[in-house]
Design an enzyme around this catalytic site. Structure first.
Site, short mmCIF file in Angstrom:
data_model
loop_
_atom_site.label_atom_id
_atom_site.label_comp_id
_atom_site.label_asym_id
_atom_site.label_seq_id
_atom_site.Cartn_x
_atom_site.Cartn_y
_atom_site.Cartn_z
N TYR A 96 -2.93 -0.11 10.60
CA TYR A 96 -2.90 -0.51 9.18
C TYR A 96 -1.55 -0.16 8.57
O TYR A 96 -0.94 -0.96 7.85
CB TYR A 96 -4.03 0.18 8.43
N SER A 140 0.86 -1.18 0.00
CA SER A 140 0.00 0.00 0.00
C SER A 140 0.89 1.23 0.00
O SER A 140 2.07 1.15 0.38
CB SER A 140 -0.89 0.01 1.24
#
Length: 257
Positions: free
Chosen positions: A161, A148
């Site tokens: 996250y 990501s």
């Protein structure tokens, strides 16, 4: 087909894509199938997987399904062995399964921390290891771990996250180091902000959406189809000397302050 295009041809190869009943995982599965691969869809809901598989087959894709929990080591080992025996040797693995939870870090629940880490990080280790144990004797394989932009950048209220995706980036490099001598290439695919179910709240937030578009050099949200070319590249012979690399597909977000 000329020699250059043949490098991207995945015909005759089996690809397992975790978390592929929707969103980015489904788009990647459809893309790999379009390049010729036989794709194995994964999720925990067998019925949903079969519905998605039926739609892909209608479009001409070669599709199988494997319902198992990617955070359960024993289930992963059994499922990978079954795929190898009944469908074919896994030549390509895409570790895509993931989740998001948003909260100020001081309020983040411990149970949610462990749930997120199991889904985003443990699954990459468990499935990657199980598949690599079959790839190593064959001396070949492609593993693509979905990272990501949060493997590099932080945002408010998503510290766990960000921690998980930073760890996936470094695990990818470690896998490349340990398994590269066995003919396996392990790379990361780093999506920016894409219109998916995971980001629905952000897409529907006019203030955030306007900020993101102005923050992104390409001046738009990503569409999941934008990831397909990069995924096919990393899964194919075209990237046979690319190892331990994270390819960000983010419209330029990681290039600018």
């Amino acid at each position: 087909m000329n020699a250059v295009l043949r490098q991207f041809d995945l015909s005759g190869r089996t690809a397992l894509i975790t978390g592929s009943s929707a969103g980015i995982g489904l788009a990647l599965a459809a893309g790999l199938a379009g390049a010729g691969a036989r794709v194995v869809l994964n999720g925990r809901d067998a019925g949903r997987l079969e519905q998605v598989a039926a739609k892909l087959r209608t479009a001409g894709a070669l599709v199988e399904t494997a319902a198992f929990d990617v955070t359960d080591g024993a289930a992963v080992t059994q499922a990978v062995a079954r795929i190898e025996a009944e469908i074919g040797p896994i030549a390509i693995l895409v570790n895509n399964a993931g989740m998001q939870r948003r909260a100020p870090l001081e309020q983040f629940e411990e149970a949610h921390w462990h749930e997120l880490m199991k889904t985003n990080l443990d699954s990459v280790f468990l499935v990657g290891q199980a598949v690599a144990r079959h790839m190593i004797p064959r001396g070949a394989g492609k593993i693509v771990n979905v990272c990501s932009v949060q493997s590099e950048l932080g945002r408010p209220n998503i510290a766990p996250y960000t921690a998980s995706k930073g760890a996936v980036k470094m695990l990818t490099k470690g896998m490349a180091i340990d398994w590269g001598p066995h003919g396996i290439q392990v790379n990361g695919l780093g999506p920016g902000y894409f219109k998916t179910e995971l980001n629905r709240a952000l897409v529907d937030n006019p203030e955030f959406s306007a900020w993101l578009i102005n923050r992104t050099p390409s001046r738009r949200w990503g569409d999941v189809e934008d990831l397909v070319g990069a995924a096919v590249f990393l899964a194919s012979d075209a990237s046979k000397f690319v190892n331990g690399h994270i390819l960000y597909v983010d419209g330029g977000v990681t290039a600018t302050l």
